[in-house]
Design an enzyme around this catalytic site. Structure first.
Site, PDB file in Angstrom:
ATOM      1  N   LYS A  43      -0.894 -61.815  28.166  1.00 15.71           N
ATOM      2  CA  LYS A  43       0.297 -60.998  27.978  1.00 15.71           C
ATOM      3  C   LYS A  43       0.003 -59.512  27.776  1.00 15.71           C
ATOM      4  O   LYS A  43       0.910 -58.688  27.870  1.00 15.71           O
ATOM      5  CB  LYS A  43       1.153 -61.546  26.848  1.00 15.71           C
ATOM      6  CG  LYS A  43       1.662 -62.957  27.053  1.00 15.71           C
ATOM      7  CD  LYS A  43       2.483 -63.199  28.325  1.00 15.71           C
ATOM      8  CE  LYS A  43       3.687 -62.344  28.468  1.00 15.71           C
ATOM      9  NZ  LYS A  43       4.728 -62.971  29.316  1.00 15.71           N
TER      10      LYS A  43
HETATM   11  N1  PMP Z   1       0.479 -68.917  27.989  1.00 10.73           N
HETATM   12  C1  PMP Z   1       0.675 -68.272  26.844  1.00 10.73           C
HETATM   13  C2  PMP Z   1      -0.213 -68.601  25.695  1.00 10.73           C
HETATM   14  C3  PMP Z   1       1.696 -67.320  26.721  1.00 10.73           C
HETATM   15  O1  PMP Z   1       1.887 -66.679  25.548  1.00 10.73           O
HETATM   16  C4  PMP Z   1       2.525 -67.072  27.838  1.00 10.73           C
HETATM   17  C5  PMP Z   1       3.654 -66.083  27.769  1.00 10.73           C
HETATM   18  N2  PMP Z   1       4.612 -66.288  26.807  1.00 10.73           N
HETATM   19  C6  PMP Z   1       2.302 -67.782  29.018  1.00 10.73           C
HETATM   20  C7  PMP Z   1       1.258 -68.687  29.067  1.00 10.73           C
HETATM   21  C8  PMP Z   1       3.207 -67.647  30.212  1.00 10.73           C
HETATM   22  O2  PMP Z   1       3.041 -66.486  30.952  1.00 10.73           O
HETATM   23  P1  PMP Z   1       4.274 -65.819  31.700  1.00 10.73           P
HETATM   24  O3  PMP Z   1       5.174 -65.242  30.643  1.00 10.73           O
HETATM   25  O4  PMP Z   1       3.667 -64.777  32.560  1.00 10.73           O
HETATM   26  O5  PMP Z   1       4.992 -66.863  32.484  1.00 10.73           O
END
Ligand code: PMP
Length: 331
Positions: A43
């Site tokens: 992130k």
């Molecule tokens: N894995 C973790 C640990 C996250 O914190 C997040 C985002 N909230 C994601 C995956 C998902 O990524 P995205 O928001 O780009 O879909």
């Protein structure tokens, strides 16, 4: 190697071969080591893209405020960048998220606001509340504040298009058959998928969705139906966000914690990788995919963050027992 500041450490993460996953599928399965970002998760990239975009649009100046609703990782990324650039961060988080992430945010000096977990349609939902709070800050600072809005601000997915996706294409030299990952905001799957599809539309983009999320059913039948639950954090959704709507997705798997969490334990003990819960969903998905399309295929997934952030859940024997997840013998 010299860097001018911590922000310059975001991105350019390596691909690591996932040995167990590769061996049982006969495929080459790689994980992009996003836990190496300075804020410890993928992130950081979305946070940087959103702040860069706000600066380009002159929406924030020195001492300004960045307000966001987050499961934690985006808040950590935003706070790190805010601190490095001279901004303040106000982070709204559902209280159900782990203490580890809350403590980290507090220790970084974020103004942390915890709210009860509520469905998206409720005005008290953490995302909705963060917007209300951001509007108040925009008023009281005469416009020197932004709502990061990671779910519906497509600067997020464009950040992954310009960094994560391009890096994966370069690192695999275009020799990649499929990319699979879970979705929280959808920024990663949409941005990475866009780069790969533009390069070769035959590269498969697959969603690995945790139980309790509606996205699996959305991909399969266009219906937002949720079933089951998961101890994973930061992934899954009850709605189609603007970032997710940008994604071209060929297929989806619904992944059970009972398959994902034991993989986390296996990787800790056998490969020295201490990964967080969403990485377990991603790797379980990559193995399922490898068995379906393999052998001999090249698959990439995302190692989003580390287990440290979820210690109180992942290594909690009572919780594991309650969820019927096998307890690793060393606990
Ligand atoms: N894995 C973790 C640990 C996250 O914190 C997040 C985002 N909230 C994601 C995956 C998902 O990524 P995205 O928001 O780009 O879909």
């Amino acid at each position: 190697m010299k860097k001018n500041n911590i922000i310059d450490l975001i991105g350019n993460t390596p691909l690591i071969r996932l040995n167990y996953a590769s061996e049982i599928t006969g495929c080459e399965i790689y994980g992009k080591a996003e836990f190496l970002n300075p804020g410890g998760s993928i992130k950081d990239r979305a946070a940087l893209a959103i702040i860069n975009n706000a600066e380009k649009e002159n929406k924030i100046n020195k001492n300004g405020y960045i307000i966001e609703g987050t499961a934690g990782n985006t808040g950590i990324g935003l706070t790190l960048i805010a601190n490095a650039k001279g901004y303040n961060s106000v982070i709204v988080m559902p209280e159900t998220q782990t203490k580890e992430k809350k403590d980290l945010l507090k220790s970084m000096g974020a103004d942390l606001r915890l709210v009860p977990a509520k469905p998206y349609k409720d005005p008290g939902n953490y995302v909705k509340y963060s917007k209300t709070l951001a509007d108040e800050y925009i008023q009281k600072t005469n416009g020197n504040a932004i709502w990061a809005n990671q779910f519906d601000n497509i600067a997020n997915m464009l950040g992954h298009y310009n960094s994560t996706g391009k890096e994966i294409l370069e690192q695999t030299e275009g020799k990649i058959d499929a990319f699979i990952c879970s979705s929280g905001t959808g920024g990663t799957i949409a941005g990475v998928g866009k780069v790969l599809k533009e390069f070769n539309k035959d590269i498969k983009i697959i969603l690995a969705d945790p139980k309790g999320s509606a996205l699996y059913n959305y991909i399969k039948s266009k219906e937002l139906i949720m079933e089951g639950s998961s101890i994973t954090e930061g992934i899954g959704s009850s709605r189609v966000t603007a970032n997710f709507a940008e994604a071209t997705i060929d297929d989806a798997y619904s992944i059970d914690d009972k398959d994902a969490i034991p993989l986390i334990f296996k990787l800790i003990k056998n490969e020295g990788l201490n990964l967080g819960t969403s990485s377990g969903i991603n790797i379980a998905g990559a193995i399922k995919l490898g068995k379906e399309i393999g052998p001999g295929k090249i698959i990439v997934t995302i190692l989003c963050d580390l287990a440290d952030r979820y210690k109180s859940k992942l290594f909690n024997k009572e919780l594991l027992k309650e969820k019927d997840i096998p307890i690793p013998e060393w606990l």
